[in-house]
Structures are given as C-alpha cells and as structure tokens.
Design an enzyme around this catalytic site. Sequence first.
Site, PDB file in Angstrom:
ATOM      1  N   ASP A  35       0.859  -1.195   0.000  1.00 27.69           N
ATOM      2  CA  ASP A  35       0.000   0.000   0.000  1.00 27.69           C
ATOM      3  C   ASP A  35       0.893   1.241   0.000  1.00 27.69           C
ATOM      4  OD1 ASP A  35      -3.242   0.321   0.877  1.00 27.69           O
ATOM      5  OD2 ASP A  35      -2.005   2.133   1.008  1.00 27.69           O
ATOM      6  N   ASP A  55       4.506   3.159  -3.742  1.00 25.61           N
ATOM      7  CA  ASP A  55       3.572   3.871  -4.618  1.00 25.61           C
ATOM      8  C   ASP A  55       3.442   3.088  -5.924  1.00 25.61           C
ATOM      9  OD1 ASP A  55       2.167   5.471  -6.298  1.00 25.61           O
ATOM     10  OD2 ASP A  55       3.424   7.266  -6.044  1.00 25.61           O
ATOM     11  N   CYS A 121     -19.891   1.754 -10.261  1.00 31.04           N
ATOM     12  CA  CYS A 121     -19.842   3.090 -10.886  1.00 31.04           C
ATOM     13  C   CYS A 121     -19.557   3.014 -12.388  1.00 31.04           C
ATOM     14  CB  CYS A 121     -18.799   3.963 -10.202  1.00 31.04           C
ATOM     15  SG  CYS A 121     -19.378   4.572  -8.614  1.00 31.04           S
ATOM     16  N   TYR A 150     -14.125   8.609 -11.693  1.00 28.31           N
ATOM     17  CA  TYR A 150     -13.891   7.293 -11.068  1.00 28.31           C
ATOM     18  C   TYR A 150     -14.443   6.137 -11.916  1.00 28.31           C
ATOM     19  CZ  TYR A 150     -14.399   3.650  -7.438  1.00 28.31           C
ATOM     20  OH  TYR A 150     -14.367   2.481  -6.722  1.00 28.31           O
ATOM     21  N   LYS A 154     -12.496   3.000 -13.985  1.00 28.61           N
ATOM     22  CA  LYS A 154     -12.750   1.581 -13.702  1.00 28.61           C
ATOM     23  C   LYS A 154     -13.117   0.839 -14.993  1.00 28.61           C
ATOM     24  CE  LYS A 154     -12.239   1.142  -9.176  1.00 28.61           C
ATOM     25  NZ  LYS A 154     -11.101   0.353  -8.663  1.00 28.61           N
ATOM     26  N   ASN A 179     -21.275  -0.926  -3.379  1.00 32.77           N
ATOM     27  CA  ASN A 179     -21.052  -0.283  -2.063  1.00 32.77           C
ATOM     28  C   ASN A 179     -20.809  -1.262  -0.895  1.00 32.77           C
ATOM     29  OD1 ASN A 179     -21.116   1.571   0.087  1.00 32.77           O
ATOM     30  ND2 ASN A 179     -22.402   2.942  -1.114  1.00 32.77           N
ATOM     31  N   LYS A 193     -18.398   6.279   2.989  1.00 31.93           N
ATOM     32  CA  LYS A 193     -19.623   6.055   2.232  1.00 31.93           C
ATOM     33  C   LYS A 193     -20.825   6.099   3.177  1.00 31.93           C
ATOM     34  CE  LYS A 193     -16.778   3.278   0.457  1.00 31.93           C
ATOM     35  NZ  LYS A 193     -16.548   2.010   1.024  1.00 31.93           N
ATOM     36  N   ALA A 194     -22.021   6.032   2.601  1.00 30.41           N
ATOM     37  CA  ALA A 194     -23.235   6.292   3.386  1.00 30.41           C
ATOM     38  C   ALA A 194     -23.358   5.422   4.657  1.00 30.41           C
ATOM     39  CB  ALA A 194     -24.463   6.156   2.499  1.00 30.41           C
ATOM     40  N   ARG A 223     -29.951   2.366  -2.752  1.00 27.46           N
ATOM     41  CA  ARG A 223     -28.687   1.653  -2.947  1.00 27.46           C
ATOM     42  C   ARG A 223     -28.837   0.249  -2.354  1.00 27.46           C
ATOM     43  NH1 ARG A 223     -27.898   5.714  -5.272  1.00 27.46           N
ATOM     44  NH2 ARG A 223     -26.072   7.080  -5.321  1.00 27.46           N
TER      45      ARG A 223
HETATM   46  P1  NAD Z   1      -9.596   1.867   0.427  1.00 28.62           P
HETATM   47  O1  NAD Z   1      -9.422   3.300   0.040  1.00 28.62           O
HETATM   48  O2  NAD Z   1      -9.814   1.565   1.855  1.00 28.62           O
HETATM   49  O3  NAD Z   1      -8.352   1.012  -0.094  1.00 28.62           O
HETATM   50  C1  NAD Z   1      -7.632   1.321  -1.246  1.00 28.62           C
HETATM   51  C2  NAD Z   1      -6.170   1.364  -0.854  1.00 28.62           C
HETATM   52  O4  NAD Z   1      -5.379   1.633  -2.010  1.00 28.62           O
HETATM   53  C3  NAD Z   1      -5.863   2.475   0.162  1.00 28.62           C
HETATM   54  O5  NAD Z   1      -5.342   1.947   1.352  1.00 28.62           O
HETATM   55  C4  NAD Z   1      -4.858   3.345  -0.560  1.00 28.62           C
HETATM   56  O6  NAD Z   1      -3.844   3.878   0.276  1.00 28.62           O
HETATM   57  C5  NAD Z   1      -4.276   2.389  -1.581  1.00 28.62           C
HETATM   58  N1  NAD Z   1      -3.646   3.109  -2.671  1.00 28.62           N
HETATM   59  C6  NAD Z   1      -4.099   4.228  -3.307  1.00 28.62           C
HETATM   60  N2  NAD Z   1      -3.203   4.641  -4.197  1.00 28.62           N
HETATM   61  C7  NAD Z   1      -2.147   3.784  -4.146  1.00 28.62           C
HETATM   62  C8  NAD Z   1      -0.913   3.708  -4.808  1.00 28.62           C
HETATM   63  N3  NAD Z   1      -0.560   4.620  -5.732  1.00 28.62           N
HETATM   64  N4  NAD Z   1      -0.064   2.711  -4.501  1.00 28.62           N
HETATM   65  C9  NAD Z   1      -0.398   1.792  -3.567  1.00 28.62           C
HETATM   66  N5  NAD Z   1      -1.552   1.812  -2.887  1.00 28.62           N
HETATM   67  C10 NAD Z   1      -2.430   2.799  -3.171  1.00 28.62           C
HETATM   68  O7  NAD Z   1     -10.785   1.318  -0.468  1.00 28.62           O
HETATM   69  P2  NAD Z   1     -11.527  -0.080  -0.407  1.00 28.62           P
HETATM   70  O8  NAD Z   1     -12.931   0.195  -0.036  1.00 28.62           O
HETATM   71  O9  NAD Z   1     -10.754  -1.076   0.368  1.00 28.62           O
HETATM   72  O10 NAD Z   1     -11.519  -0.461  -1.953  1.00 28.62           O
HETATM   73  C11 NAD Z   1     -10.653  -1.441  -2.501  1.00 28.62           C
HETATM   74  C12 NAD Z   1     -10.903  -1.538  -3.995  1.00 28.62           C
HETATM   75  O11 NAD Z   1     -12.274  -1.851  -4.253  1.00 28.62           O
HETATM   76  C13 NAD Z   1     -10.621  -0.225  -4.755  1.00 28.62           C
HETATM   77  O12 NAD Z   1     -10.073  -0.527  -6.014  1.00 28.62           O
HETATM   78  C14 NAD Z   1     -12.005   0.362  -4.940  1.00 28.62           C
HETATM   79  O13 NAD Z   1     -12.070   1.237  -6.046  1.00 28.62           O
HETATM   80  C15 NAD Z   1     -12.831  -0.892  -5.135  1.00 28.62           C
HETATM   81  N6  NAD Z   1     -14.249  -0.671  -4.799  1.00 28.62           N
HETATM   82  C16 NAD Z   1     -14.615  -0.452  -3.503  1.00 28.62           C
HETATM   83  C17 NAD Z   1     -15.954  -0.218  -3.199  1.00 28.62           C
HETATM   84  C18 NAD Z   1     -16.411   0.014  -1.796  1.00 28.62           C
HETATM   85  O14 NAD Z   1     -17.622   0.244  -1.602  1.00 28.62           O
HETATM   86  N7  NAD Z   1     -15.531  -0.028  -0.788  1.00 28.62           N
HETATM   87  C19 NAD Z   1     -16.910  -0.226  -4.224  1.00 28.62           C
HETATM   88  C20 NAD Z   1     -16.494  -0.424  -5.530  1.00 28.62           C
HETATM   89  C21 NAD Z   1     -15.157  -0.674  -5.811  1.00 28.62           C
HETATM   90  N1  GDD Z   2     -21.192   9.445   1.777  1.00 29.94           N
HETATM   91  C1  GDD Z   2     -22.378   9.886   2.257  1.00 29.94           C
HETATM   92  N2  GDD Z   2     -22.412  10.562   3.459  1.00 29.94           N
HETATM   93  N3  GDD Z   2     -23.499   9.686   1.531  1.00 29.94           N
HETATM   94  C2  GDD Z   2     -24.664  10.107   2.039  1.00 29.94           C
HETATM   95  C3  GDD Z   2     -24.759  10.779   3.276  1.00 29.94           C
HETATM   96  C4  GDD Z   2     -23.566  11.012   4.012  1.00 29.94           C
HETATM   97  O1  GDD Z   2     -23.569  11.605   5.102  1.00 29.94           O
HETATM   98  N4  GDD Z   2     -26.069  11.085   3.508  1.00 29.94           N
HETATM   99  C5  GDD Z   2     -26.744  10.615   2.452  1.00 29.94           C
HETATM  100  N5  GDD Z   2     -25.907  10.058   1.543  1.00 29.94           N
HETATM  101  C6  GDD Z   2     -26.307   9.529   0.232  1.00 29.94           C
HETATM  102  C7  GDD Z   2     -25.468  10.070  -0.940  1.00 29.94           C
HETATM  103  O2  GDD Z   2     -25.906  11.382  -1.310  1.00 29.94           O
HETATM  104  C8  GDD Z   2     -25.781   9.039  -2.007  1.00 29.94           C
HETATM  105  O3  GDD Z   2     -26.998   9.372  -2.671  1.00 29.94           O
HETATM  106  C9  GDD Z   2     -25.961   7.739  -1.192  1.00 29.94           C
HETATM  107  O4  GDD Z   2     -26.098   8.142   0.178  1.00 29.94           O
HETATM  108  C10 GDD Z   2     -24.806   6.782  -1.303  1.00 29.94           C
HETATM  109  O5  GDD Z   2     -23.594   7.520  -1.137  1.00 29.94           O
HETATM  110  P1  GDD Z   2     -22.161   6.808  -1.017  1.00 29.94           P
HETATM  111  O6  GDD Z   2     -22.276   5.624  -0.137  1.00 29.94           O
HETATM  112  O7  GDD Z   2     -21.175   7.867  -0.642  1.00 29.94           O
HETATM  113  O8  GDD Z   2     -21.805   6.412  -2.512  1.00 29.94           O
HETATM  114  P2  GDD Z   2     -22.496   5.647  -3.748  1.00 29.94           P
HETATM  115  O9  GDD Z   2     -23.297   4.455  -3.320  1.00 29.94           O
HETATM  116  O10 GDD Z   2     -23.226   6.632  -4.580  1.00 29.94           O
HETATM  117  O11 GDD Z   2     -21.207   5.155  -4.500  1.00 29.94           O
HETATM  118  C11 GDD Z   2     -20.297   4.325  -3.787  1.00 29.94           C
HETATM  119  O12 GDD Z   2     -20.426   2.995  -4.178  1.00 29.94           O
HETATM  120  C12 GDD Z   2     -19.812   2.665  -5.396  1.00 29.94           C
HETATM  121  C13 GDD Z   2     -20.070   1.208  -5.689  1.00 29.94           C
HETATM  122  O13 GDD Z   2     -21.394   0.900  -5.626  1.00 29.94           O
HETATM  123  C14 GDD Z   2     -18.906   4.912  -3.888  1.00 29.94           C
HETATM  124  O14 GDD Z   2     -18.127   4.452  -2.789  1.00 29.94           O
HETATM  125  C15 GDD Z   2     -18.189   4.501  -5.109  1.00 29.94           C
HETATM  126  O15 GDD Z   2     -16.813   4.840  -4.976  1.00 29.94           O
HETATM  127  C16 GDD Z   2     -18.338   2.996  -5.281  1.00 29.94           C
HETATM  128  O16 GDD Z   2     -17.661   2.569  -6.432  1.00 29.94           O
END
Ligand code: NAD
Ligand code: GDD
Length: 356
Positions: A35, A55, A121, A150, A154, A179, A193-194, A223
């Site tokens: 990481d 990195d 996304c 984003y 992807k 999510n 996230k939410a 969602r």
């Molecule tokens: P996270 O941000 O907790 O983990 C991602 C990690 O990647 C971080 O620790 C960050 O430091 C590391 N990173 C970023 N840039 C880097 C670099 N240049 N070199 C090395 N490491 C680097 O996110 P997560 O929720 O654990 O997500 C993991 C993967 O799943 C990501 O690719 C994300 O896009 C994907 N994803 C997550 C969600 C979700 O809801 N959590 C949804 C859709 C996709």
């Molecule tokens: N983050 C956040 N914080 N969202 C909120 C809040 C708050 O306090 N209150 C309401 N929401 C609403 C947002 O406006 C949005 O409509 C919904 O909750 C979900 O928001 P997020 O959880 O932030 O993101 P998402 O579901 O639109 O997208 C996420 O999921 C994708 C995969 O399904 C993101 O994390 C993306 O990066 C991810 O790829």
Amino acid sequence: MKSDLVLVTGAGGFIGGHLVADLRRQGYRFIRAVDIKPFEDWCQIFSGAENLSLDLNLRENCLRAARGARQVYNLAANMGGMGFIENNKALCMLSVLINTHMLQAALECGVERYFYSSSACVYNAEKQKRPDCPGLKEEDAYPAMAEDGYGWEKLFSERMCRHFREDFGLQTRVARFHNVYGPFGTWDGGREKAPAAICRKVIEAKASGRLEIEIWGTGERTRSFMYVDDCITGIGKIMPSAILEPVNLGSNELVTINQLVSIVEEIAGVRLKRIYNPSAPQGVTGRNSDNTLLRRHLNWEPGIPLREGLAKTYAWIYDEFAKRQRLGAPLIALGSRSRCDTQSLWPAAPASGSGP
Ligand code: NAD
Ligand code: GDD
C-alpha cells in the site's frame, strides 16, 4: 499450508486488509501486502505478511511488488464515497496508472492469475435514473456513460484486463463491487460512504445530545450495501472461477437512504430529527445489483442481511469513536481523519465541474 506467493495491493485499505486476513485463514504462508500509506495508517496490518509501503503508480514499484507472485489481487485505488469521487475526478482517473503498471508487471513476472476490483460506478447513468430501477445487469455498462472520473477509470481498466487476457494470456478476473461496508472501513474524513457516515452521524448525535442528523439529498435515493464478509467470500470464489467477463459482486437488498438511517437509529436506540441537504453530493438516483450471472456461475450470492452487517459496523465505529474521545480528540470529530484516509498523500484539488 499453501506455498504460492500472493500479492494484495491496497492491503492497507479497508477491503485489502480483510482480504489479507482471509488469505492467512486459508493457510497462505507467503503473502505480500502493498500500500502507498505508511504502515501506521493501514486499516489492518499482519506481522506474518511481507508488508511493503510502495507507490504503485510507478512501474518499477509494481515490478518490485509482483516479483515471484503467482496470484495478484489488485485493490489499490484512490477512492471514496460520493463526497470524494464527485470532487476528485482527476485523482480518481490517475488510478489508471496503478492498474496499467500492475498488469504490465504481472505479465513480465509470469503471474498466473490477476484479480481486478471494479465498481458499480461503471454502469450507464441512464439505467440509474429512478429509485426503483431494476438491478443492473453486467451488459448495462454499455453503451458507456459511467460515473464521471472514477467510473470511467474503472471501465477502462476493466477493458485493459480483458485485452491482457485475450492478447497476452494473463488470466484476469474482474468483479464490480457494489457499495461495501463493515468494520475497518473509512468512517470520517471525507471518503466515507453512506453506511459508515450515517453510523458516525448517529453516534455523534447521541454523544452530543443534539438529536438531529444531516442527510445528503432527499433520503429517497436507493442503494444496495454489501457487508465486507460477503465481498471477501465473493472474491475468493470469482478468482479461481471461469467467469471471464466482469461480474457484479453486490447485495440485492435495496433500501432508500431514509431506510438506512432508520435501521441505524434502531440499532442505536434513538430517533433523530432529519435535516436534508440537497446541495451535497448524491450520485445516481437508484442502484441495485442483478446477481443472475453470479448465481449462474457460482450458485452463490451475497446474503448477509443489512441489519446484521450494520449492527457489527455500528459497534466497531462506536468503539473507534469512543477511543478517539478517550484520547482527547474533540467530541464531534468533524474534519478529522480516520486511519484509512489517504487524502493527505495528494495535492489539494479544486472541486471539478460536472461534464457531459
Ligand atoms: P480503500 O481506500 O480503503 O483502499 C484502497 C487502498 O489503495 C488504500 O489503502 C490506498 O492507500 C491504496 N492506494 C491508493 N493509491 C495507491 C498507490 N498509488 N499505490 C499503492 N496503494 C495505493 O478502499 P476499499 O474500499 O478497500 O476499496 C478497494 C478496492 O475496491 C478499490 O479498487 C475500490 O475502487 C474498489 N471498490 C470499492 C468499493 C467500496 O464500496 N468499498 C466499491 C467499488 C469498488
Ligand atoms: N457518503 C455519504 N455521506 N453519503 C450520504 C450521506 C452522508 O452523510 N447522507 C446521504 N448520503 C447519500 C449520498 O448522497 C448518495 O446518494 C448515497 O447516500 C450513497 O452515497 P455513497 O455511499 O457515498 O456512494 P455511492 O453508493 O453513490 O457510491 C459508492 O459505491 C460505489 C459502488 O457501488 C462509492 O463508494 C463509489 O466509490 C463505489 O464505487
């Protein structure tokens, strides 16, 4: 014991940390965890793994990470919830460097299998315009109109995985996560996230005695949220599978954000006055996962009920919040960073405009 060297990138993050824990439970002896963050900021860190702070935007670091590995799980990305991805589109797109260099390195190092974590996304915005829209099928990513920044990164990276498989024979597998939430996820600092944000806001309201909550949007967007244990199980099943095309990995338990808030209130034993903020980031109107393809191939789909996963997540965030208070941090931790926040690694970016 399993003697293959397995590389997990993004291992200091939320899902990466859970994945390393799971690989260890499965008996993998040689795990390389990479990481960009310094070790003290990793969400979870395991002394039995080879931990590296690198990195992975840089090709030479990807080669260093992939050397000797037979399997690669590429989870590294610069990402967050809507509050982050709507305001950091260029930073999100720069993650293309990570996947590009990791694919090249994997090929050069003779990696046998490569997992890429894509996202819901990638789906066409036109298919997500109603709160009750049907679950997204894999084909709904095309014609392409992904989440600006984003989502396009992807989608591009998914296709690069496909072409490395077709042209160079690298066995790539791609899952589109919907999510994901759970313990060790970011819960404050701007990337949350939410589910984690709502848990934190409810905890803050209870702790401060100010019994109100700000909800982004109208609360009517929908969602589905997947508990992290389901995500890890799914990754474990998709990696060795014959699913060559990107596949959904998400829950299909659709809720409105208002329903999400009600569940957290119930867990916390509190009712709050709801204040809606229509100018906050909101993303698409409705999004759910269609799991037909996943079920057909694996005879499995994520099934942990939202109420059950949220109870565990709430308890974890509650403990983290209490720990921070004991350490003397302000009662309302607004603007502070959680351990998972990597924003400080990047230059500050102005809010970007919304493109076509
Ligand atoms: P996270 O941000 O907790 O983990 C991602 C990690 O990647 C971080 O620790 C960050 O430091 C590391 N990173 C970023 N840039 C880097 C670099 N240049 N070199 C090395 N490491 C680097 O996110 P997560 O929720 O654990 O997500 C993991 C993967 O799943 C990501 O690719 C994300 O896009 C994907 N994803 C997550 C969600 C979700 O809801 N959590 C949804 C859709 C996709
Ligand atoms: N983050 C956040 N914080 N969202 C909120 C809040 C708050 O306090 N209150 C309401 N929401 C609403 C947002 O406006 C949005 O409509 C919904 O909750 C979900 O928001 P997020 O959880 O932030 O993101 P998402 O579901 O639109 O997208 C996420 O999921 C994708 C995969 O399904 C993101 O994390 C993306 O990066 C991810 O790829």
